[in-house]
Design an enzyme around this catalytic site. Structure first.
Site, PDB file in Angstrom:
ATOM      1  N   GLU A 185     -11.070 -11.460  -6.428  1.00  0.00           N
ATOM      2  CA  GLU A 185     -11.288  -9.808  -6.687  1.00  0.00           C
ATOM      3  C   GLU A 185     -10.042  -9.047  -6.542  1.00  0.00           C
ATOM      4  O   GLU A 185      -9.612  -8.154  -7.505  1.00  0.00           O
ATOM      5  CB  GLU A 185     -12.396  -9.327  -5.679  1.00  0.00           C
ATOM      6  CG  GLU A 185     -13.220  -8.472  -6.324  1.00  0.00           C
ATOM      7  CD  GLU A 185     -14.603  -8.116  -5.668  1.00  0.00           C
ATOM      8  OE1 GLU A 185     -15.328  -8.981  -5.479  1.00  0.00           O
ATOM      9  OE2 GLU A 185     -14.690  -7.009  -5.056  1.00  0.00           O
ATOM     10  N   ASP A 186      -9.181  -9.346  -5.555  1.00  0.00           N
ATOM     11  CA  ASP A 186      -7.922  -8.323  -5.172  1.00  0.00           C
ATOM     12  C   ASP A 186      -6.681  -8.834  -5.401  1.00  0.00           C
ATOM     13  O   ASP A 186      -5.582  -8.258  -4.998  1.00  0.00           O
ATOM     14  CB  ASP A 186      -8.248  -7.840  -3.495  1.00  0.00           C
ATOM     15  CG  ASP A 186      -9.309  -7.082  -3.690  1.00  0.00           C
ATOM     16  OD1 ASP A 186     -10.129  -6.569  -4.608  1.00  0.00           O
ATOM     17  OD2 ASP A 186     -10.024  -6.765  -2.493  1.00  0.00           O
TER      18      ASP A 186
END
Ligand code: ZN
Length: 242
Positions: free
Chosen positions: A122-123
């Site tokens: 996600e990051d």
């Protein structure tokens, strides 16, 4: 010394060496951040004591878990948490792994590894393929379950977390519980700059919805969260209610 205990002493030494290497990497990447180093010291301790006590983790598992700390520290390099104190991001991932092992008593290595990697896709630039080739399909599956689809807008992602919660696997549900607990404590104690009380309350209310919809899988983790919500809303009641 009989061969089996010799083997244990040798493997324990190898584990200590690997932990030492990981510690140097964290010192280098975070400038010896006190919170990160404390969290890692506690993770090192639980890994060694759990291995020595024969709680179900073999030395290969321990090495893979340490490797996942290194992988997460490298991939989240330079990132900080959003709260006002803004510590290096790895503090959160080590915190989730500690919570899984200490409060949740989780000894499934793939769940602990996925806990360390749960924000990687996600990051960061990490892909699901990277996770599968380094840690296997099962870890990738757990990370997949707890990764939001970034193509959707924030409100949709939050709604989907509630809708998908009941279908979550046992492993991913335990990661979610620790992740939510960590984030909720952060936001309640040290919110990101500019967050109004209304926004904080909204976040806590949403987190509560997700937690309540997750399957019943780990009583101590669930109770830890239920207690948090009770304390949080209790502290907001006017004193005449007490
Ligand atoms: Zn997280």
């Amino acid at each position: 010394m009989e061969p089996r205990s010799q083997m244990t002493a040798k493997t324990l030494l190898e584990i200590k060496e690997h932990l030492g290497h990981c510690q140097s990497l964290l010192e280098h990447l975070t400038g010896k951040h006190a919170g990160v180093m404390d969290g890692f010291a506690s993770l090192s301790q639980i890994l060694q004591s759990s291995y020595a006590a024969g709680e179900g983790l073999i030395s290969d598992d321990i090495h893979k878990i340490i490797q996942a700390v290194e992988f997460a520290a490298e991939s989240h390099r330079g990132q900080v948490r959003k709260n006002a104190a803004g510590p290096p991001y790895i503090i959160h991932l080590i915190g989730v792994a500690n919570m899984l092992m200490l409060e949740g008593r989780v000894r499934d290595p793939d769940v602990i590894i996925a806990g360390l990697l749960h924000d990687s896709v996600e990051d960061t630039d990490t892909t699901f393929d990277d996770i599968r080739s380094a840690f296997g399909e099962r870890v990738e599956g757990f990370v997949h379950e707890v990764t939001d689809d970034k193509l959707l807008d924030k409100a949709q992602r939050k709604e989907l977390q509630i809708l998908n919660a009941p279908k979550t696997s046992a492993g991913a549900a335990q990661i979610q519980l620790c992740d939510k607990y960590y984030n909720l404590c952060d936001i309640a104690q040290d919110p990101p700059p500019g967050w109004t009380q209304e926004r904080i309350d909204g976040y806590v209310g949403w987190g509560q919805q997700v937690v309540y919809h997750l399957p019943w899988v780990n009583a101590s983790l669930k109770h830890m969260l239920y207690d948090f919500f009770e304390r949080y809303w209790q502290s907001k009641r006017p004193s005449s209610d007490l």
